[in-house]
Design an enzyme around this catalytic site. Structure first.
Site, short mmCIF file in Angstrom:
data_model
loop_
_atom_site.label_atom_id
_atom_site.label_comp_id
_atom_site.label_asym_id
_atom_site.label_seq_id
_atom_site.Cartn_x
_atom_site.Cartn_y
_atom_site.Cartn_z
N ASP A 110 -5.50 -1.63 16.65
CA ASP A 110 -4.46 -1.01 17.42
C ASP A 110 -4.52 -1.01 18.82
OD1 ASP A 110 -3.24 0.02 15.09
OD2 ASP A 110 -4.43 1.85 15.17
N ASP A 137 4.57 4.19 7.57
CA ASP A 137 3.82 5.42 8.13
C ASP A 137 4.44 6.53 7.39
OD1 ASP A 137 2.11 3.63 9.77
OD2 ASP A 137 3.65 3.80 11.56
#
Length: 252
Positions: free
Chosen positions: A11, A130
């Site tokens: 990330d 998500d």
């Protein structure tokens, strides 16, 4: 049986690898180019690179950094963040990515899945989801987990499957960074309802959690970040453990 895949996730924010808990409280975890090289050497099966603020900030993924990471890798490489049109996909593939991950853009415009599949093939298209478990069930979120949608995890995953996506990358926001295990019940339901591979994300804290994602959640791959970035689990040791547990994994 196809070998299960172990996938480190980078990330990236402001050029650095970061990791948080439940999508917040980010801390730095190192240089993405160096981490990518290390994971490739350590026997990771694939690498995922997510520019986690690109969609929220309304910009494109850093092409130059993708190019630098790709130059260090000998394994498949998926890139996500800010990819909203075919030109973005082409740019990432030209920079060295093997696949692209789309999330917010696909929820805004599901036809993007069909367009990517038609132009580049289903193997290029990873649909990342998500989702958070709340009173309504599993709800999908946009922009790096910032904005709730009206879409449910399972019906959206089925639609992505039907539109030709090559894989689903499901991250449980409830489990993200908590290190208590993956969302195995939701994973198992996805695996039973979809005809494409499911990548488990969110919750890895111990080797047993990966085993459970494969045996209980029936995931095809398991993705993790902090346990790899901070040296809590070594990839080769993880694969050795999984093999001892009777799970088929690729070995160097």
């Amino acid at each position: 049986m196809l070998a299960k895949r172990i996938i480190p996730c980078l990330d990236v924010k402001d050029g650095q690898t970061v990791k948080g808990t439940n999508f917040v409280n980010l801390r730095q975890a190192g240089d993405p180019v160096e981490l990518g090289r290390i994971y490739s050497e350590q026997g990771a099966d694939e690498l995922v690179f997510l520019d986690i603020t690109a969609s929220h900030e309304g910009r494109k993924t850093f092409g130059e950094m993708v190019r630098r990471v790709a130059a260090e890798l000998t394994i498949p490489f998926t890139v996500g963040g800010g990819i909203s049109e075919l030109r973005d996909v082409e740019r990432m593939l030209n920079a060295g990515a093997d696949k692209v991950s789309i999330n917010s853009a696909a929820l805004h415009r599901p036809d993007l899945i069909n367009e990517i599949v038609r132009n580049f093939g289903s193997q290029v298209c990873v649909v990342a989801i998500d989702a958070r478990l709340d009173a309504r069930g599993w709800t999908c979120y946009l922009n790096g987990g910032r904005i709730a949608t009206q879409r449910g995890l399972f019906e959206w995953a089925r639609e992505a499957n039907d539109r030709g996506a090559g894989e689903i990358l499901f991250t449980s926001m409830n489990h993200d960074g908590v290190k208590t295990g993956f969302a195995n019940e939701a994973l198992a339901q996805l695996a039973s309802e979809l005809s494409i591979p499911v990548i488990a994300s969110g919750g890895a804290g111990a080797k047993e959690h990966f085993r459970d994602a494969f045996t209980l959640g029936h995931a095809d791959a398991a993705l993790a970040a902090s346990v790899f970035h901070f040296g809590e689990i070594k990839i080769e040791e993880l694969k050795q453990y999984l093999a001892q547990e009777g799970i088929s994994v690729r070995r160097q």
